[in-house]
Design a protein around this motif. Structure first.
Motif, mmCIF file in Angstrom:
data_model
loop_
_atom_site.group_PDB
_atom_site.id
_atom_site.type_symbol
_atom_site.label_atom_id
_atom_site.label_comp_id
_atom_site.label_asym_id
_atom_site.label_seq_id
_atom_site.Cartn_x
_atom_site.Cartn_y
_atom_site.Cartn_z
ATOM 1 N N LYS A 76 0.836 -1.207 0.000
ATOM 2 C CA LYS A 76 0.000 0.000 0.000
ATOM 3 C C LYS A 76 0.871 1.258 0.000
ATOM 4 O O LYS A 76 0.587 2.211 -0.726
ATOM 5 C CB LYS A 76 -0.922 0.010 1.222
ATOM 6 C CG LYS A 76 -2.059 -0.977 1.139
ATOM 7 C CD LYS A 76 -2.905 -0.870 2.407
ATOM 8 C CE LYS A 76 -4.132 -1.721 2.342
ATOM 9 N NZ LYS A 76 -4.966 -1.537 3.565
ATOM 10 N N TRP A 186 -6.355 -6.907 3.610
ATOM 11 C CA TRP A 186 -6.124 -5.670 2.858
ATOM 12 C C TRP A 186 -6.800 -4.462 3.530
ATOM 13 O O TRP A 186 -6.214 -3.391 3.619
ATOM 14 C CB TRP A 186 -6.601 -5.822 1.414
ATOM 15 C CG TRP A 186 -6.279 -4.630 0.566
ATOM 16 C CD1 TRP A 186 -7.098 -3.587 0.234
ATOM 17 C CD2 TRP A 186 -5.015 -4.345 -0.078
ATOM 18 N NE1 TRP A 186 -6.441 -2.683 -0.565
ATOM 19 C CE2 TRP A 186 -5.159 -3.129 -0.784
ATOM 20 C CE3 TRP A 186 -3.803 -5.011 -0.133
ATOM 21 C CZ2 TRP A 186 -4.131 -2.558 -1.519
ATOM 22 C CZ3 TRP A 186 -2.773 -4.445 -0.867
ATOM 23 C CH2 TRP A 186 -2.938 -3.230 -1.555
ATOM 24 N N ASN A 187 -8.007 -4.634 3.997
ATOM 25 C CA ASN A 187 -8.758 -3.507 4.597
ATOM 26 C C ASN A 187 -8.742 -3.519 6.112
ATOM 27 O O ASN A 187 -9.497 -2.775 6.742
ATOM 28 C CB ASN A 187 -10.194 -3.507 4.083
ATOM 29 C CG ASN A 187 -10.257 -3.172 2.607
ATOM 30 O OD1 ASN A 187 -9.566 -2.270 2.140
ATOM 31 N ND2 ASN A 187 -11.037 -3.923 1.866
#
Length: 188
Positions: A76, A186-187
Motif C-alpha cells: 500500500k 487488505w482492509n
C-alpha cells in the motif's frame, strides 16, 4: 531485416538474463514444499486470475500473520494494487513460509535471508535491511514494477522474473492462499 531484429532481441534477452543471474538480485529456495503443505480447494474469483495447478496451504502463526500484514502495508505504501500483494505473499510463502529467516548455517543457500530469501551478495541490501519486512517487500516490489505486464501475467511468471529461481513454477502453488490472505487483511 526481420532476421536482424530477431537476433538483436535474442541478444538483448540473453544479456538481460545473464545480468539478472550474475549481477541482479537472486533468491534461492527449498527444492520441495514444506512437509505440512497440503493441497487446498481452489475457489475461482472473478476479480483475480484463476490459480495455476495444485494449491498448497499452511496454517499461519502470529509471526507469519504479522509478516502478511507487513507485506500488505509495504505494498500500500508503494501505491501498488492488491495483485502486487498477492504476488509478494505467494513469493514469500514459497521462499520462507512467511518466516523472516536469518542465516541458517549449513542449511542456508548461499547468503539468502529474510521473507524473500534475498541475498546481500546479489545486491538486495545488507543483512539488516533484508531481514526488515518493509525493506525486503519494498525491494521485491521495486523488482516487480520493472517487469513489463506483471499485472496481467501468471503469478509464477511475475515472481520468477524478479526472483530468478531454480524452481520457477513453485510460486504458483501459493496463489490461492495468498489471494485469501490479501482479501482477509487488505482492509484491516
Amino acid at each position: 531485416m526481420n532476421t536482424i531484429f530477431r537476433k538483436s532481441m535474442l541478444s538483448v534477452a540473453g544479456l538481460a538474463f545473464a545480468g539478472g543471474v550474475f549481477a541482479g538480485p537472486i533468491a534461492a529456495h527449498a527444492a520441495t514444499p514444506a512437509v505440512d503443505a497440503k493441497p487446498a480447494a481452489v475457489a475461482v474469483q472473478s476479480a483475480a486470475p484463476k490459480p495455476q495447478g495444485d494449491q498448497s496451504h499452511i496454517t499461519l502463526n502470529d509471526e507469519q500473520t504479522a509478516n502478511v500484514k507487513a507485506i500488505i502495508a509495504a505494498t500500500k505504501k508503494a501505491g501498488l494494487p492488491e495483485r502486487a500483494a498477492v504476488i509478494s505473499i505467494a513469493t514469500s510463502l514459497q521462499e520462507s513460509k512467511l518466516e523472516n529467516l536469518g542465516h541458517l548455517g549449513d542449511m542456508n543457500d548461499h547468503d539468502s535471508l529474510g521473507l524473500f530469501q534475498q541475498r546481500p551478495s546479489s545486491g538486495w541490501g545488507t543483512p539488516e535491511q533484508i531481514t526488515d519486512p518493509e525493506y525486503s517487500t519494498t525491494a521485491f516490489l521495486k523488482g516487480l514494477k520493472q517487469v513489463d505486464g506483471w499485472q496481467d501475467m501468471p503469478l509464477t511468471d511475475a515472481a520468477q522474473t524478479v526472483q530468478v529461481s531454480a524452481y520457477p513454477d513453485a510460486y504458483a502453488q501459493w496463489e490461492q492462499q495468498a489471494t485469501d490472505l490479501v482479501g482477509q487483511h487488505w482492509n484491516s
